[in-house]
Design an enzyme around this catalytic site. Structure first.
Site, short mmCIF file in Angstrom:
data_model
loop_
_atom_site.label_atom_id
_atom_site.label_comp_id
_atom_site.label_asym_id
_atom_site.label_seq_id
_atom_site.Cartn_x
_atom_site.Cartn_y
_atom_site.Cartn_z
N LYS A 87 58.61 -22.74 67.94
CA LYS A 87 57.79 -21.74 68.64
C LYS A 87 56.51 -22.40 69.14
O LYS A 87 55.77 -23.03 68.37
CB LYS A 87 57.44 -20.64 67.64
CG LYS A 87 57.79 -19.26 68.12
CD LYS A 87 57.57 -18.29 66.99
CE LYS A 87 57.37 -16.91 67.52
NZ LYS A 87 57.00 -15.99 66.45
C1 E4P Z 1 57.47 -12.76 66.49
O1 E4P Z 1 57.99 -13.67 67.08
C2 E4P Z 1 56.05 -12.41 66.63
O2 E4P Z 1 55.25 -13.42 66.14
C3 E4P Z 1 55.80 -11.08 65.94
O3 E4P Z 1 56.78 -10.16 66.36
C4 E4P Z 1 54.41 -10.53 66.16
O4 E4P Z 1 54.35 -9.22 65.65
P1 E4P Z 1 52.98 -8.45 65.40
O5 E4P Z 1 52.33 -8.20 66.71
O6 E4P Z 1 53.40 -7.17 64.74
O7 E4P Z 1 52.13 -9.33 64.53
#
Ligand code: E4P
Length: 218
Positions: A87
């Protein structure tokens, strides 16, 4: 639509995997911190544990924000397990890193995407996934689902191979709307996924079936 579970919690990952409907996992540094995982070795071990608990892609996020740092981290993460997708944040150095990693066959998930321009650059750089954060857009009064609809249209129109991975999903309705919008993947915590099962007519219908059966068979 594929389902990823958005957590670094091994019990939740195993529960979701046991349902037989999970296609992968996404994590981020906040989710890892929530599980108390710290230090390079523990973090690597935890990613390995996640890979061994689930079939499918596991997103592991870099911490560096410069090109060299991101590449170094990405190569280490990718070498941990074939399920790892690295990522990378959608910043200038991140786009360069995605292009480089894609040329080396390392899969990436471009994260923190909030508009179509960012997604376009990620797709052109060769990202395997882009992660638009719909809940965070809703939090500031914008419309996260509209972004998913736009990205699905744009990627289809230009024929990009990059998958739209709807992230920051907060509730069951978000999942349903992502499905209608044609998202390739929705990543969400376990609760909103289980929420898909709930319908009052299913509950009352089952109760009646069981009661009628009991009347004659007890
Ligand atoms: C996943 O890839 C993201 O990092 C995550 O869904 C972020 O979610 P949030 O906005 O609830 O922290």
């Amino acid at each position: 639509m594929k389902f990823f579970i958005d957590t670094a919690n091994i019990d939740q990952i195993k529960t979701a995997q046991s349902l037989g409907i999970i296609d992968g996992v996404t994590t981020n540094p906040s989710l890892m911190a929530k599980e108390g995982i710290k230090g390079e070795k523990n973090i690597s071990d935890h990613y390995l544990k996640i890979c061994n608990s689930v079939k499918g892609d596991v997103s592991a996020e870099v911490i560096s924000t410069d090109f060299e740092g991101m590449i170094g981290e990405a190569e280490k993460l990718a070498s941990l397990h074939s399920q790892i997708v690295v990522k990378i944040p959608v910043i200038r150095e991140g786009i360069k890193a995605i292009r480089y990693l894609s040329s080396k066959g390392i899969r990436t998930n471009c994260t923190l995407v909030f508009n179509p321009g960012q997604a376009l650059l990620a797709a052109k750089a060769g990202a395997s996934y882009v992660s638009p954060f719909i809940g965070r857009l809703d939090d500031i009064g914008e419309n996260g689902i509209e972004l998913i609809e736009k990205l699905v249209d744009i990627f289809n129109y230009y024929g990009f191979g990059t998958e739209v991975l709807a992230a920051s999903i907060r509730n069951t309705n978000h999942i349903l709307r992502c499905m209608e919008a044609g998202a390739d993947v929705a990543t969400c915590p376990l609760e909103p996924i289980l929420g898909l099962l709930r319908h009052p007519l299913t509950e009352s219908g089952l109760e009646k079936f069981l009661a009628d059966h009991k009347k004659l068979n007890d």
